[in-house]
Design a protein around this motif. Sequence first.
Motif, mmCIF file in Angstrom:
data_model
loop_
_atom_site.group_PDB
_atom_site.id
_atom_site.type_symbol
_atom_site.label_atom_id
_atom_site.label_comp_id
_atom_site.label_asym_id
_atom_site.label_seq_id
_atom_site.Cartn_x
_atom_site.Cartn_y
_atom_site.Cartn_z
ATOM 1 N N ASN A 72 -5.667 5.371 -5.575
ATOM 2 C CA ASN A 72 -7.007 4.882 -5.269
ATOM 3 C C ASN A 72 -7.786 6.033 -4.642
ATOM 4 N N TRP A 108 -1.377 1.845 -4.309
ATOM 5 C CA TRP A 108 -0.396 0.769 -4.193
ATOM 6 C C TRP A 108 0.831 1.135 -4.999
ATOM 7 N N GLU A 156 0.838 -1.200 0.000
ATOM 8 C CA GLU A 156 0.000 0.000 0.000
ATOM 9 C C GLU A 156 0.876 1.255 0.000
ATOM 10 N N ALA A 206 -4.475 -5.606 -10.040
ATOM 11 C CA ALA A 206 -5.027 -6.683 -9.205
ATOM 12 C C ALA A 206 -5.282 -6.185 -7.783
ATOM 13 N N ALA A 207 -4.359 -5.410 -7.236
ATOM 14 C CA ALA A 207 -4.546 -4.858 -5.886
ATOM 15 C C ALA A 207 -5.779 -3.959 -5.848
ATOM 16 N N PHE A 265 -8.489 -4.069 -7.831
ATOM 17 C CA PHE A 265 -9.730 -4.804 -7.986
ATOM 18 C C PHE A 265 -10.009 -5.788 -6.842
ATOM 19 N N LYS A 266 -9.012 -6.090 -6.039
ATOM 20 C CA LYS A 266 -9.226 -6.991 -4.888
ATOM 21 C C LYS A 266 -9.757 -6.258 -3.657
ATOM 22 N N GLN A 267 -9.694 -4.936 -3.662
ATOM 23 C CA GLN A 267 -10.148 -4.215 -2.466
ATOM 24 C C GLN A 267 -11.634 -4.371 -2.273
ATOM 25 N N LYS A 268 -12.057 -4.324 -1.001
ATOM 26 C CA LYS A 268 -13.493 -4.483 -0.688
ATOM 27 C C LYS A 268 -14.217 -3.162 -0.805
#
Length: 117
Positions: free
Chosen positions: A76, A62, A15, A111-112, A114-117
């Motif tokens: 982000n 990230w 992060e 990927a980081a 799109f993986k976040q909630k």
Amino acid sequence: MGTIMGKGARPTVRETTFEDEEAVKRLQQVAGYTVEPRSNWAGLWIDNPAWGEPGHKLSIGWVLEVEGKIVGHLGNVPLLCRFAKNTLVTAAASGYAVDPAYRGYGLLLAAAFFKQK
């Protein structure tokens, strides 16, 4: 030519922190982006009402890092959106930049995101 992937130079993803600001700005400048003043950079998060929304821990982004050097970044930016009568916390990607020698690893940043909630 750049670093050959798979030759011990695989970057790690972590992060972004506010302390990474200068390194991220240098990377973006090399990529040809206009570098934003500090007030704008911090304003995307600190002054953003969506960032402090209760129950939502959002990353500011990230970085790809190799031996302590930032070689990639994806920001982000949290957003508040309305759907029907509900307020939703969403995010938009911003400021994507990857050193040409590490472009093959750029999808790790996506990927980081799109993986976040």
